[in-house]
Design an enzyme around this catalytic site. Structure first.
Site, PDB file in Angstrom:
ATOM      1  N   HIS A 104      25.120  42.449  17.624  1.00 30.14           N
ATOM      2  CA  HIS A 104      24.780  43.533  16.700  1.00 30.14           C
ATOM      3  C   HIS A 104      25.305  43.211  15.313  1.00 30.14           C
ATOM      4  CE1 HIS A 104      28.651  44.595  18.570  1.00 30.14           C
ATOM      5  NE2 HIS A 104      28.943  45.319  17.495  1.00 30.14           N
ATOM      6  N   HIS A 106      26.391  44.985  11.619  1.00 34.85           N
ATOM      7  CA  HIS A 106      26.813  46.211  10.939  1.00 34.85           C
ATOM      8  C   HIS A 106      26.310  46.150   9.499  1.00 34.85           C
ATOM      9  CE1 HIS A 106      30.136  47.314  13.863  1.00 34.85           C
ATOM     10  NE2 HIS A 106      29.974  46.019  14.152  1.00 34.85           N
TER      11      HIS A 106
END
Length: 122
Positions: A104, A106
């Site tokens: 992932h 950010h």
């Protein structure tokens, strides 16, 4: 070989856990972090992990998903959030504060200038 561990993000993609969605397409999902560190703190994840528990496990076969995250999903979130500058962070491994082992990114920004190096008050 054991099947991959089901992560919090897998459950979010399946709709088993709700999220505050910011962007979605056939490849990626972007949603607001539940513990934001800035006015805008959005996570971008691939809907299918394909072995991408960490960035260091990426290979040539992952270039489409990585390119899509960087070239399509991140710009879509940046535009929708009205950011003219932001920080893009990938925590890679437990020692780098990665807590969910599903790749992932950010997107952090908005509201006030970010400090550098990260974590040091300005």
């Amino acid at each position: 070989e054991a099947p991959p561990e089901v992560t919090l993000f897998d459950k979010i993609v399946k709709g088993e856990i709700p999220c505050n969605k910011v962007y979605e397409d056939e490849v990626c999902l972007a949603f607001r972090d539940i513990a934001p560190v800035a006015k805008t703190h959005v996570l971008v994840i691939p809907k299918v992990r394909e072995g991408l528990t960490q960035l260091q496990h990426a290979s040539a076969e992952h270039k489409f998903i990585l390119g899509h995250m960087l070239g399509v999903a991140v710009p879509a979130v940046v535009k929708s959030e009205g950011l003219n500058s932001y920080r893009l962070v990938v925590n890679d491994g437990a020692d780098a504060c990665q807590t969910v082992f599903h790749l992932h990114m950010h997107i952090i920004g908005g509201g006030k200038p970010l400090s550098w190096p990260p974590g040091v008050p300005r």
